[in-house]
Design an enzyme around this catalytic site. Structure first.
Site, PDB file in Angstrom:
ATOM      1  N   LYS A   1       0.815  -1.218   0.000  1.00 36.26           N
ATOM      2  CA  LYS A   1       0.000   0.000   0.000  1.00 36.26           C
ATOM      3  C   LYS A   1       0.848   1.268   0.000  1.00 36.26           C
ATOM      4  O   LYS A   1       0.401   2.313  -0.451  1.00 36.26           O
ATOM      5  CB  LYS A   1      -0.987  -0.031   1.155  1.00 36.26           C
ATOM      6  CG  LYS A   1      -2.003  -1.150   0.940  1.00 36.26           C
ATOM      7  CD  LYS A   1      -3.247  -1.009   1.755  1.00 36.26           C
ATOM      8  CE  LYS A   1      -4.280  -2.046   1.327  1.00 36.26           C
ATOM      9  NZ  LYS A   1      -3.830  -3.443   1.561  1.00 36.26           N
TER      10      LYS A   1
HETATM   11  C1  LIG Z   1      -4.424  -4.516   0.965  1.00 31.15           C
HETATM   12  C2  LIG Z   1      -3.666  -5.800   0.885  1.00 31.15           C
HETATM   13  C3  LIG Z   1      -4.026  -6.831   0.000  1.00 31.15           C
HETATM   14  C4  LIG Z   1      -5.249  -6.743  -0.884  1.00 31.15           C
HETATM   15  O1  LIG Z   1      -5.114  -5.787  -1.917  1.00 31.15           O
HETATM   16  P1  LIG Z   1      -6.402  -5.244  -2.688  1.00 31.15           P
HETATM   17  O2  LIG Z   1      -5.921  -4.091  -3.477  1.00 31.15           O
HETATM   18  O3  LIG Z   1      -7.400  -4.857  -1.636  1.00 31.15           O
HETATM   19  O4  LIG Z   1      -6.906  -6.361  -3.548  1.00 31.15           O
HETATM   20  C5  LIG Z   1      -3.231  -7.965  -0.061  1.00 31.15           C
HETATM   21  N1  LIG Z   1      -2.164  -8.104   0.749  1.00 31.15           N
HETATM   22  C6  LIG Z   1      -1.791  -7.149   1.617  1.00 31.15           C
HETATM   23  C7  LIG Z   1      -0.612  -7.389   2.494  1.00 31.15           C
HETATM   24  C8  LIG Z   1      -2.513  -5.956   1.716  1.00 31.15           C
HETATM   25  O5  LIG Z   1      -2.142  -5.002   2.589  1.00 31.15           O
END
Ligand SMILES: *Cc1c(COP(=O)(O)O)cnc(C)c1O
Length: 469
Positions: A113
């Site tokens: 993120k």
């Molecule tokens: C947010 C997240 C996901 C999922 O990603 P999306 O964009 O919601 O599909 C997967 N793994 C981790 C570690 C995350 O923080």
């Protein structure tokens, strides 16, 4: 480049305008009016670029209302080498002949993120300064999003962050990561309750339009277009680093929840990136696996959502999914609007008529993992390759196995580092993961958090008293 709504009722808007909005006024999501196409010559030229240079080329296609020089400076700050654990910003590491790990978790909070949020922070900073205003971000987190938002916004003093977290329900590492920030514009609020209750408080406050306007309340939702745009870059980067010529394809396996990450892969493929498969991996909360296998989209209730060892994928509905459906139905906004109407009436919709197109036209395939699969995969990858992966990435590695094709590199997105999920790592290999360099003392740093009962009026009073106006 202008943006329109998936439901058709929004006049075209520029990047900076959609940046500060959540949903479009008609309830839809902002999408580019036309997607830029990247030709073979351009792809070849991009092989020479560093990550920030590549990000500038790609983001300047989507951000046409900020001049190139300003955008370039924003990107250089967002993807500065001193914030990332990899000199190249996004690392690429082989797992034997089986796959590559695309290291999108080298940023300050050790999860992918950061890739989007670091750019979002710069974009908010720029647009708010230009408009001489401020923003108070109100959100709830069960882990990765809240910390990525705080680390992205802390240096942008036009933005204050009010982040609710469920008291006692995050890992010690996740708590320490958020609560150890001492910046004046970062406010951690631990509420007595679970994530859904914290989320309800945010929803109820954000739906009070007077409060929202007066205190300039905003959000950093995964539906924010700037986040999707920033994520497109690393799909190109992964392909550039694992191929030598333009006739080579790669596949990506993506641990998925809200469909934000893999949606960026979909856009990269639509822009002309030579991608064979987009492998969508879910955990036990397999709403999306079900869709790609049956054509039926049936979101769950929060109460039917499992608490798993890959908690950042524990979703009941996929908030970005509407953007893919818009493409699937031929960019027909009336069809999208009627599908979402059916969804709120019947709780599901059926697009099985498009089943044959999922893979043949869009490259999508899907699978899921159980807790046992993830633990076994962490152990196997550690034993075979000496590489420690986190439970979300393990989900991707496990599901990818079923969809590998000879001669086509499989790039699994490493969406978090193992240090964030010590408990599951210990279960898999009998010891806890090493603390990343520079974070050895994280859990003993002084913490900055206020505790509150699960009460919207208490949270409201705190925001009113501390908002940046
Ligand atoms: C947010 C997240 C996901 C999922 O990603 P999306 O964009 O919601 O599909 C997967 N793994 C981790 C570690 C995350 O923080």
């Amino acid at each position: 480049m202008q943006y329109i709504s998936t439901r058709g009722q929004m006049a075209p808007q520029h990047f900076s305008d959609v940046l500060l909005e959540g949903l479009a006024p008609d309830g839809g999501l902002a999408v580019p009016q036309t997607l830029p196409k990247i030709d073979a010559q351009t792809l070849t030229a991009w092989r020479e670029l560093t990550y920030p240079q590549l990000a500038l080329e790609i983001l300047s296609l989507f951000v046409t209302d900020i001049d190139r020089q300003t955008l370039s400076a924003m990107i250089d700050r967002a993807y500065a080498a001193d914030k990332f654990r990899s000199e190249s910003i996004v690392s690429v590491r082989p797992l034997g002949d089986e796959a590559y790990l695309l290291g999108v978790s080298e940023g300050p909070t050790l999860a992918f993120k950061d890739m989007a949020m670091q750019f979002l922070g710069e974009a908010f900073g720029h647009v708010l300064t230009q408009r001489q205003t401020t923003l108070n971000i109100l959100g709830a987190t069960s882990g990765d999003t809240g910390s990525a938002a705080e680390y992205a916004m802390r240096q942008h003093k036009q933005v204050s962050v009010f982040m609710l977290s469920p008291k006692g329900r995050m890992s010690a590492f996740q708590r320490a990561q958020m609560y150890s920030l001492q910046d004046d514009n970062i406010h951690n609020i631990a509420v007595e309750g679970d994530f859904d209750q914290a989320q309800e408080i945010v929803k109820s406050l954000a739906s009070d339009l007077d409060f929202k306007q007066k205190y300039r309340i905003g959000a950093v939702n995964s539906i924010n277009w700037a986040r999707i745009a920033a994520q497109i870059v690393y799909y190109f980067w992964g392909w550039l680093r694992t191929t030598e010529t333009n006739d080579q394809k790669v596949s990506f396996a993506v641990p998925s929840g809200n469909f934000g990450n893999i949606l960026a892969g979909h856009y990269a493929r639509q822009m002309g990136l030579p991608v064979a498969r987009l492998v969508l991996a879910t955990n036990e909360n397999n709403v999306l696996e079900e869709f790609f296998q049956t054509g039926i989209y049936r979101p769950r209730l929060p109460i039917d959502t499992h608490v798993t060892s890959s908690p950042s994928m524990d979703i009941s509905k996929a908030s970005n999914f509407e953007r893919f459906v818009y493409d699937l139905v031929g960019q027909d906004p009336e069809r999208v609007a009627s599908l979402w109407q059916a969804l709120s009436k019947d709780g599901s919709f059926d697009l099985s008529e498009y089943l044959p197109a999922f893979e043949s036209q869009y490259g999508f395939v899907a699978g899921s993992s159980s807790h046992g699969d993830r633990v076994a995969t962490i152990r196997r990858v550690f034993d075979e390759y000496g590489v420690l992966i986190d439970p979300h990435t393990a989900d991707g590695v496990k599901v990818a196995q079923a969809f590998a094709q000879p001669g086509i590199p499989m790039l699994v997105l490493e969406t978090a580092l193992p240090a964030k999920f010590a408990e599951t790592i210990e279960e898999a290999i009998g010891r806890t993961p090493p603390m990343p360099v520079g974070l050895e003392d994280l859990e003993i740093r002084p913490q900055n958090v206020v505790e509150m009962s699960c009460d919207a009026s208490a949270v409201r009073a705190f925001v009113e008293a501390n908002a940046n106006l």
